[in-house]
Design an enzyme around this catalytic site. Structure first.
Site, PDB file in Angstrom:
ATOM      1  N   GLN A 101       0.855  -1.200   0.000  1.00 20.71           N
ATOM      2  CA  GLN A 101       0.000   0.000   0.000  1.00 20.71           C
ATOM      3  C   GLN A 101       0.884   1.239   0.000  1.00 20.71           C
ATOM      4  O   GLN A 101       0.389   2.352  -0.112  1.00 20.71           O
ATOM      5  CB  GLN A 101      -0.874   0.027   1.254  1.00 20.71           C
ATOM      6  CG  GLN A 101      -1.801  -1.172   1.380  1.00 20.71           C
ATOM      7  CD  GLN A 101      -2.395  -1.254   2.775  1.00 20.71           C
ATOM      8  OE1 GLN A 101      -3.426  -0.643   3.065  1.00 20.71           O
ATOM      9  NE2 GLN A 101      -1.752  -1.983   3.662  1.00 20.71           N
ATOM     10  N   ASN A 102       2.178   1.058   0.153  1.00 21.04           N
ATOM     11  CA  ASN A 102       3.086   2.204   0.279  1.00 21.04           C
ATOM     12  C   ASN A 102       3.383   2.814  -1.083  1.00 21.04           C
ATOM     13  O   ASN A 102       3.485   2.107  -2.083  1.00 21.04           O
ATOM     14  CB  ASN A 102       4.394   1.772   0.954  1.00 21.04           C
ATOM     15  CG  ASN A 102       4.155   1.247   2.353  1.00 21.04           C
ATOM     16  OD1 ASN A 102       3.083   1.458   2.901  1.00 21.04           O
ATOM     17  ND2 ASN A 102       5.133   0.571   2.919  1.00 21.04           N
ATOM     18  N   HIS A 119      -1.392   1.420  -4.374  1.00 22.95           N
ATOM     19  CA  HIS A 119      -1.808   2.825  -4.239  1.00 22.95           C
ATOM     20  C   HIS A 119      -0.962   3.765  -5.098  1.00 22.95           C
ATOM     21  O   HIS A 119      -0.946   4.968  -4.856  1.00 22.95           O
ATOM     22  CB  HIS A 119      -1.760   3.253  -2.764  1.00 22.95           C
ATOM     23  CG  HIS A 119      -2.796   2.568  -1.923  1.00 22.95           C
ATOM     24  ND1 HIS A 119      -2.784   2.588  -0.553  1.00 22.95           N
ATOM     25  CD2 HIS A 119      -3.901   1.853  -2.272  1.00 22.95           C
ATOM     26  CE1 HIS A 119      -3.826   1.897  -0.089  1.00 22.95           C
ATOM     27  NE2 HIS A 119      -4.514   1.444  -1.114  1.00 22.95           N
ATOM     28  N   CYS A 127      -1.015  13.926 -15.821  1.00 25.88           N
ATOM     29  CA  CYS A 127      -1.788  15.134 -16.111  1.00 25.88           C
ATOM     30  C   CYS A 127      -3.223  14.962 -15.628  1.00 25.88           C
ATOM     31  O   CYS A 127      -3.786  13.867 -15.679  1.00 25.88           O
ATOM     32  CB  CYS A 127      -1.762  15.401 -17.621  1.00 25.88           C
ATOM     33  SG  CYS A 127      -2.601  16.940 -18.046  1.00 25.88           S
ATOM     34  N   CYS A 130      -4.897  15.494 -19.850  1.00 25.07           N
ATOM     35  CA  CYS A 130      -4.552  14.609 -20.959  1.00 25.07           C
ATOM     36  C   CYS A 130      -3.942  13.302 -20.431  1.00 25.07           C
ATOM     37  O   CYS A 130      -3.956  13.037 -19.229  1.00 25.07           O
ATOM     38  CB  CYS A 130      -3.643  15.319 -21.966  1.00 25.07           C
ATOM     39  SG  CYS A 130      -1.903  15.448 -21.463  1.00 25.07           S
ATOM     40  N   GLY A 186       3.054  -4.541   8.981  1.00 32.88           N
ATOM     41  CA  GLY A 186       3.075  -3.097   9.199  1.00 32.88           C
ATOM     42  C   GLY A 186       1.896  -2.362   8.605  1.00 32.88           C
ATOM     43  O   GLY A 186       2.044  -1.252   8.100  1.00 32.88           O
ATOM     44  N   ALA A 230       9.143  -4.627  12.394  1.00 30.34           N
ATOM     45  CA  ALA A 230       9.336  -5.405  11.166  1.00 30.34           C
ATOM     46  C   ALA A 230      10.817  -5.531  10.823  1.00 30.34           C
ATOM     47  O   ALA A 230      11.250  -6.546  10.273  1.00 30.34           O
ATOM     48  CB  ALA A 230       8.583  -4.740  10.013  1.00 30.34           C
TER      49      ALA A 230
END
Ligand code: APR
Length: 243
Positions: A101-102, A119, A127, A130, A186, A230
């Site tokens: 997810q980082n 993510h 942009c 465009c 984590g 971790a």
């Protein structure tokens, strides 16, 4: 008798299919702030109030200031032993996928190759009008403009309320469905869809493992819960794998 860590380590060997989900906690020891708890504020703004399309529409300069600050901060951080251990697992485990997810790019900098950045990335810009999109590690202006059409660029990250990039969720779900072992590292387990991945892995028969500094809402779903940093636990799991 084997301890929990040795039992988990034994399950990472052979031809087992391993899927790892990581969250902000994996980068905490590199000095990257996590999102929740005492780290989750930037100049009195909650990160959740900045990382959203309506915030960008209303205050693009503030949202860009936040992302340019984050790019500079992460650019000055190095991968830590947790990232290095996951990169070692990538090399040593034949059937392996890291879903993160980082957006900090530290897994790739540590040498991980099979990474799904669900993510997006701080180092991608695109942009708002465009199709221009690029990877860019340089210092950006306060309000960067598209070199093709002149409209405003935006960070190439997925904001709250936005869908994931097409195909990303499908791939993650397919790989979790085939996993023998699912490690959640984590992450607070509060943000969907990643929060439901553990349940999904369990429904498909994977052994589930949590590595976190503290218990999370998903701890009850875990076959093993290894609580601690971790950067201490992952190197212990990775050492000697593949020998
Ligand atoms: N080792 C292990 N776990 C740690 C460490 C560490 N050194 N430091 C912190 N943690 C744990 C915390 O206990 C917490 O459970 O990492 C977790 C971080 O949680 P969050 O800050 O909520 O981060 P994350 O789960 O990645 O957030 C998910 O939310 O804001 C959005 O898009 C953003 O990707 C992010 C998503």
């Amino acid at each position: 008798m084997l301890g929990e860590l040795e039992m988990v380590k034994a399950m990472l060997g052979g031809e087992r299919r391993v899927v790892v989900l990581t969250g902000a906690g994996v980068s905490a020891e590199s000095g990257v702030p996590t999102f929740r708890g005492r780290d989750g504020l930037w100049r009195h703004h909650r990160v959740e109030d900045l990382a959203r399309p309506d915030a960008f529409a209303a205050h693009p300069e503030r949202v860009w200031e936040f992302y340019n600050w984050r790019r500079r901060l992460v650019g000055g951080c190095e991968p830590n032993p947790a990232h290095m251990a996951l990169a070692a697992m990538d090399r040593q485990i034949p059937n392996f996928l890291l879903i993160t997810q980082n957006v900090d790019g530290l897994h790739t900098r540590a040498g991980s190759l099979r990474v799904l950045e669900m993510h997006g990335s701080l180092w991608q810009v695109r942009c708002t009008v465009c199709t221009h999109a690029r990877e860019d590690f340089s210092e950006l202006p306060d309000m960067p403009e598209c070199p093709v059409c002149g409209h405003l660029l935006r960070p190439g990250v997925v904001w709250f309320g936005e869908p994931l990039t097409p195909g990303v969720l499908r791939l993650a779900v397919a790989e979790i469905g085939k996993a023998d072992v699912f490690l959640s590292v984590g992450t607070s387990g509060l943000v969907q869809p990643a929060a439901s991945f553990c349940q999904l892995a369990k429904e498909h028969g994977a052994v589930t493992v949590e590595i976190n500094r503290e218990p999370t809402p998903n701890t009850g779903l875990m076959d093993f819960a290894l609580h601690g940093p971790a950067g201490d636990i992952l190197p212990e799991l990775a050492v000697g794998l593949g020998e």
